[in-house]
Enzyme design. Sequence first.
Site, PDB file in Angstrom:
ATOM      1  N   ASP A 191      -3.694   2.165   2.225  1.00  0.00           N
ATOM      2  CA  ASP A 191      -3.487   2.685   0.877  1.00  0.00           C
ATOM      3  C   ASP A 191      -4.445   3.806   0.502  1.00  0.00           C
ATOM      4  O   ASP A 191      -4.493   4.217  -0.667  1.00  0.00           O
ATOM      5  CB  ASP A 191      -3.566   1.544  -0.139  1.00  0.00           C
ATOM      6  CG  ASP A 191      -2.297   0.699  -0.122  1.00  0.00           C
ATOM      7  OD1 ASP A 191      -1.220   1.269   0.150  1.00  0.00           O
ATOM      8  OD2 ASP A 191      -2.379  -0.508  -0.377  1.00  0.00           O
ATOM      9  N   ASP A 222       5.472  -0.047   1.573  1.00  0.00           N
ATOM     10  CA  ASP A 222       4.653   0.752   0.661  1.00  0.00           C
ATOM     11  C   ASP A 222       4.034   1.963   1.367  1.00  0.00           C
ATOM     12  O   ASP A 222       3.761   2.994   0.759  1.00  0.00           O
ATOM     13  CB  ASP A 222       3.511  -0.090   0.068  1.00  0.00           C
ATOM     14  CG  ASP A 222       3.908  -1.504  -0.311  1.00  0.00           C
ATOM     15  OD1 ASP A 222       4.806  -2.068   0.341  1.00  0.00           O
ATOM     16  OD2 ASP A 222       3.301  -2.060  -1.236  1.00  0.00           O
TER      17      ASP A 222
HETATM   18  N1  GLY Z   1       1.229  -1.278  -2.684  1.00  0.00           N
HETATM   19  C1  GLY Z   1       1.001  -2.578  -3.172  1.00  0.00           C
HETATM   20  C2  GLY Z   1       1.875  -2.958  -4.286  1.00  0.00           C
HETATM   21  O1  GLY Z   1       2.818  -2.273  -4.626  1.00  0.00           O
HETATM   22  O2  GLY Z   1       1.608  -3.990  -4.873  1.00  0.00           O
END
Ligand code: GLY
Length: 368
Positions: free
Chosen positions: A93, A150
């Site tokens: 992330d 994601d």
């Molecule tokens: N990327 C983690 C979420 O959407 O919770």
Amino acid sequence: MTRYEEAFEKAKAKFRVSAVKAAEAGIIPYKSENGEWISSPYDGNGWWTGGFWPGLMWQFYAESKEESFLAEARRTERLLTDEFRVFKNLNHDVGFMYLLSCGADDKLTGDPQARTDTLHAASLLMGRLNPAGFIRAWNHPSQAGFAIIDCMMNLSLLFRASRDTGDPRFRNAAVIHADTTLREFLRPDGSVSHIIEFDPADGKRVREHAGQGYTLGSSWSRGQAWGLYGFTLAFMNTGDERYLKAAQRIAAYFVSHIRPDGLTDSDFCQPPEEERVDNMAGAIAACGLLELAKADGGHRWKEAAEKLINGLLDHCADWTENRCGILTRCTASYHDDGAGRHTNITYGDYFLTEALAKLNGTDPMLWL
Ligand code: GLY
């Protein structure tokens, strides 16, 4: 003034005030409780959501050129770049975290340190590529083979690094991951899985995990939104029609599940008697749909995006002046309420603001 311009102005006014509160508290807001900002309950400033606050500030700065937004964006950008040295909390992330902080700073001001930091973040993401075919999502030793939908949003950091340096390594890594996602995550009905576990030694598929959705094989709505926006970005970054087709399929699936009131269930397969809404999914999908409409000229995507945004503005926008945060009824995870359920969470505000900026023509497009 259109409805969307008015909403953006009100959001800017609210965040101009509540940014002072965040700075006084010395935190990166994660969500608001009882009208006050609180920081992430997990991993301090290394939690994946840290970029959305500076991203909000950059959205308002891009439109207004008000120095106070730039100052607050840079305050929190420094907290995030400090995390390079902590390191252990960082995962795939870094795209979410650094595209919207130093990446935005580089894009909007040309600051050389911000450009260096963005490249540093891209190198961290690059280092997570397992050449067996995927970017590793998380750090727990039991999750060496986990990849998640994601991550499609994080790939833009790699595409950008190749553009900025002229070195194709970053782009090649992004394409390896995007192709695996296309092959393994996209289902025949246009929905996507959240987590696929691969054998980290040879890249063979092991199993699917339910992740943050209702159950195994169900359709976590935020995951659908990440897939929709992420494949649209992959098309914008590469011009590869396979990614565009994937985005169109996910979009058609998402649009067919928008509730009559324009809100978004937390999982499109959740039991009808369980009222769980995730408005963040709707706001993210609206952003993806608006970009998809530009990419393929599809009016129906723009109409669907407006249905989503109108639903949020009609039913779930808290404009109370002395309360922090705007978008209500955000749900981080179907079964785990620890990160927030039916509450205001900052990345909901970020994507609502980005969607308004797109509709108003002021979006600086921080994902590219
Ligand atoms: N990327 C983690 C979420 O959407 O919770």
